[in-house]
Design a protein around this motif. Structure first.
Motif, PDB file in Angstrom:
ATOM      1  N   THR A  82      39.359  54.999  84.245  1.00 37.06           N
ATOM      2  CA  THR A  82      39.887  54.862  82.888  1.00 37.06           C
ATOM      3  C   THR A  82      39.545  53.455  82.418  1.00 37.06           C
ATOM      4  O   THR A  82      39.857  52.483  83.118  1.00 37.06           O
ATOM      5  CB  THR A  82      41.402  55.074  82.852  1.00 37.06           C
TER       6      THR A  82
ATOM      7  N   PHE B 156      38.507  50.450  79.089  1.00 35.61           N
ATOM      8  CA  PHE B 156      38.515  49.947  77.723  1.00 35.61           C
ATOM      9  C   PHE B 156      37.365  48.958  77.599  1.00 35.61           C
ATOM     10  O   PHE B 156      36.981  48.304  78.569  1.00 35.61           O
ATOM     11  CB  PHE B 156      39.832  49.235  77.396  1.00 35.61           C
TER      12      PHE B 156
ATOM     13  N   GLY C 264      35.272  46.245  74.447  1.00 33.95           N
ATOM     14  CA  GLY C 264      35.306  45.753  73.087  1.00 33.95           C
ATOM     15  C   GLY C 264      34.247  44.717  72.818  1.00 33.95           C
ATOM     16  O   GLY C 264      33.645  44.153  73.740  1.00 33.95           O
TER      17      GLY C 264
ATOM     18  N   GLU D 207      29.235  46.049  74.020  1.00 33.76           N
ATOM     19  CA  GLU D 207      30.469  45.343  74.358  1.00 33.76           C
ATOM     20  C   GLU D 207      30.165  43.937  74.857  1.00 33.76           C
ATOM     21  O   GLU D 207      29.054  43.677  75.357  1.00 33.76           O
ATOM     22  CB  GLU D 207      31.249  46.131  75.427  1.00 33.76           C
TER      23      GLU D 207
ATOM     24  N   SER E 103      34.502  44.533  79.263  1.00 35.32           N
ATOM     25  CA  SER E 103      35.103  45.833  79.584  1.00 35.32           C
ATOM     26  C   SER E 103      36.080  45.652  80.735  1.00 35.32           C
ATOM     27  O   SER E 103      35.928  44.742  81.562  1.00 35.32           O
ATOM     28  CB  SER E 103      34.037  46.875  79.964  1.00 35.32           C
ATOM     29  N   THR E 104      37.078  46.502  80.754  1.00 36.62           N
ATOM     30  CA  THR E 104      38.082  46.498  81.820  1.00 36.62           C
ATOM     31  C   THR E 104      38.333  47.941  82.244  1.00 36.62           C
ATOM     32  O   THR E 104      38.520  48.814  81.392  1.00 36.62           O
ATOM     33  CB  THR E 104      39.404  45.872  81.345  1.00 36.62           C
TER      34      THR E 104
ATOM     35  N   THR F   8      32.280  54.294  82.865  1.00 40.51           N
ATOM     36  CA  THR F   8      33.070  53.242  82.232  1.00 40.51           C
ATOM     37  C   THR F   8      32.846  53.251  80.730  1.00 40.51           C
ATOM     38  O   THR F   8      33.790  53.186  79.932  1.00 40.51           O
ATOM     39  CB  THR F   8      32.709  51.872  82.830  1.00 40.51           C
TER      40      THR F   8
ATOM     41  N   SER G 219      34.440  56.513  79.231  1.00 41.57           N
ATOM     42  CA  SER G 219      35.894  56.429  79.118  1.00 41.57           C
ATOM     43  C   SER G 219      36.302  55.483  77.997  1.00 41.57           C
ATOM     44  O   SER G 219      37.188  55.795  77.194  1.00 41.57           O
ATOM     45  CB  SER G 219      36.489  55.960  80.447  1.00 41.57           C
ATOM     46  N   ALA G 220      35.642  54.325  77.916  1.00 43.11           N
ATOM     47  CA  ALA G 220      35.998  53.343  76.895  1.00 43.11           C
ATOM     48  C   ALA G 220      35.729  53.863  75.488  1.00 43.11           C
ATOM     49  O   ALA G 220      36.481  53.578  74.555  1.00 43.11           O
ATOM     50  CB  ALA G 220      35.216  52.054  77.129  1.00 43.11           C
TER      51      ALA G 220
ATOM     52  N   GLY H 229      38.029  57.380  75.089  1.00 42.80           N
ATOM     53  CA  GLY H 229      39.454  57.258  75.353  1.00 42.80           C
ATOM     54  C   GLY H 229      39.962  58.210  76.411  1.00 42.80           C
ATOM     55  O   GLY H 229      41.178  58.381  76.569  1.00 42.80           O
TER      56      GLY H 229
ATOM     57  N   THR I 164      39.907  59.731  80.571  1.00 45.41           N
ATOM     58  CA  THR I 164      39.583  59.449  81.968  1.00 45.41           C
ATOM     59  C   THR I 164      38.354  60.264  82.344  1.00 45.41           C
ATOM     60  O   THR I 164      38.226  61.437  81.991  1.00 45.41           O
ATOM     61  CB  THR I 164      40.759  59.819  82.875  1.00 45.41           C
TER      62      THR I 164
ATOM     63  N   TRP J 108      31.957  50.695  67.979  1.00 40.97           N
ATOM     64  CA  TRP J 108      32.194  49.402  67.377  1.00 40.97           C
ATOM     65  C   TRP J 108      31.315  49.137  66.155  1.00 40.97           C
ATOM     66  O   TRP J 108      31.309  48.036  65.630  1.00 40.97           O
ATOM     67  CB  TRP J 108      32.034  48.263  68.406  1.00 40.97           C
TER      68      TRP J 108
END
Length: 366
Positions: A202, A204, A206, A215, A218-219, A327, A330-331, A334, A336, A359
């Protein structure tokens, strides 16, 4: 070299900054550097003179006339897979800088070309080859550390706006992504190499501080098949640069902090209470071999010279590339994403952003 071995003849394709690291590592590994390939003749000549290569060529086809065993592809990411396909068709094995491809589809095409041509592709993931990583893998396999539990994997680097103003950087169709694909991939490759199959992610991401298509951070939260849980941060907007991995097992914590490469001094081993005897197991072992291109090329050139399979294969690299793709998926969605979800027909199989233009409507950072 023994009688069963021969000295591999190697060409370097692309003569930018990273090519110098490849040239030095190849020479240390005992390879014969034969030709430098670049579409810019002046740049090729300057590189060849600096690293001691006798010949230059404008194309792979021209370089192939020098009877190469292997080519190291050191060009911008969008050309990695096409050049590897061309090299294999010309009868050469290939070493690919990261990322080896821009998508899982390209990686699959490379695997198919290997089968069709009988040639082999190695992917540069050099952190697997330092002494510390090998020692941790051995201890983990022996069972003395117990089960993997939790930890983190952080690539916290800094790239200013000028870095992204280079025309080919920060573009989905040229680099394949931002720090998730092009920077943090080395750290989480080592994580996956040690902790085995990942199960779901999962994430996120930006565009927080740089004018770029992709991006800049990312996390992710990653669950492994073992049940272990980790977080993974990939950033190019972090003023204090560091690369950190922490592995918490039942009986010990093992930590690594470095920047672009490590030696034994960058590792820290902490036994759990009552497990102090494990400290000796960590300090025992061979002399330190730092991570880096030289450590991996020593293995690659040995394999090429003896006709065995060189590390890291495309199959070895697949879980790492799949986690990068997941990754992003999921980001951007939204949701998993589980390992194995991104297959033919999934938009993220073809391109890291799924062509969903993430974005795009966000206001670009000043």
């Amino acid at each position: 070299m023994t009688k069963a071995q021969h000295r591999p003849r190697v060409g370097i394709v692309g003569t930018g900054g990273i090519a110098h690291a490849h040239a030095e590592a190849l020479k240390l590994a005992g390879a014969e550097l034969v030709v430098a390939v670049d579409i810019d003749p002046r740049r090729a000549t300057e590189f060849a003179e600096k690293v001691g290569v006798a010949q230059t060529a404008p194309t792979l086809a021209a370089a192939a006339e020098t009877e190469l065993d292997l080519v190291a592809v050191c060009t911008p990411p969008s050309s990695h897979a096409p050049l590897a396909l061309e090299a294999m068709a010309l009868g050469m094995d290939v070493v690919l800088e990261k990322p080896p491809a821009l998508s899982l589809r390209q990686l699959r095409e490379l695997q198919e070309a290997e089968l069709a041509t009988g040639r082999r592709v190695s992917c540069i993931f050099q952190h697997r080859f330092g002494t510390g990583a090998r020692k941790l893998a051995d201890l983990q396999e022996s069972g003395v550390l117990g089960s993997p539990l939790t930890g983190f994997c952080n690539t916290l680097w800094f790239r200013d706006q000028a870095y992204f103003d280079v025309p080919w950087r920060g573009q989905w169709d040229v680099e394949g992504g931002g720090p998730t694909m092009g920077h943090g991939i080395h750290q989480f490759d080592l994580l996956l190499h040690l902790w085995g199959p990942w199960q779901e992610v999962t994430a996120f991401a930006g565009k927080l501080a740089r004018r770029t298509e992709t991006e800049d951070v990312s996390t992710a939260i990653v669950r492994f098949e073992s049940g272990a849980l980790t977080t993974v941060i990939n950033s190019v907007i972090s003023p204090r640069e560091t690369s950190q991995l922490r592995f918490d097992y039942e009986h010990a914590t093992v930590e690594l902090e470095h920047l672009y490469g490590y030696d034994d001094s960058n590792w820290r081993f902490t036994p759990a209470p009552g497990q102090e005897h494990l400290a000796a197991a960590w300090t025992d072992g061979p002399a330190s071999t730092p991570s880096g291109h030289s450590a991996q090329y020593a293995r690659i050139i040995e394999a090429v010279s003896t006709g065995t399979v060189p590390p890291v294969t495309l199959a070895d690299a697949w879980p790492t590339m799949e986690l990068a793709a997941a990754t992003y998926a999921s980001a951007i969605t939204g949701e998993t994403v589980r390992r194995g979800d991104i297959t033919e027909g999934n938009p993220f199989f073809d391109r890291a952003d799924g062509r969903l233009e993430p974005w795009k409507l966000e206001k670009s950072p000043a």
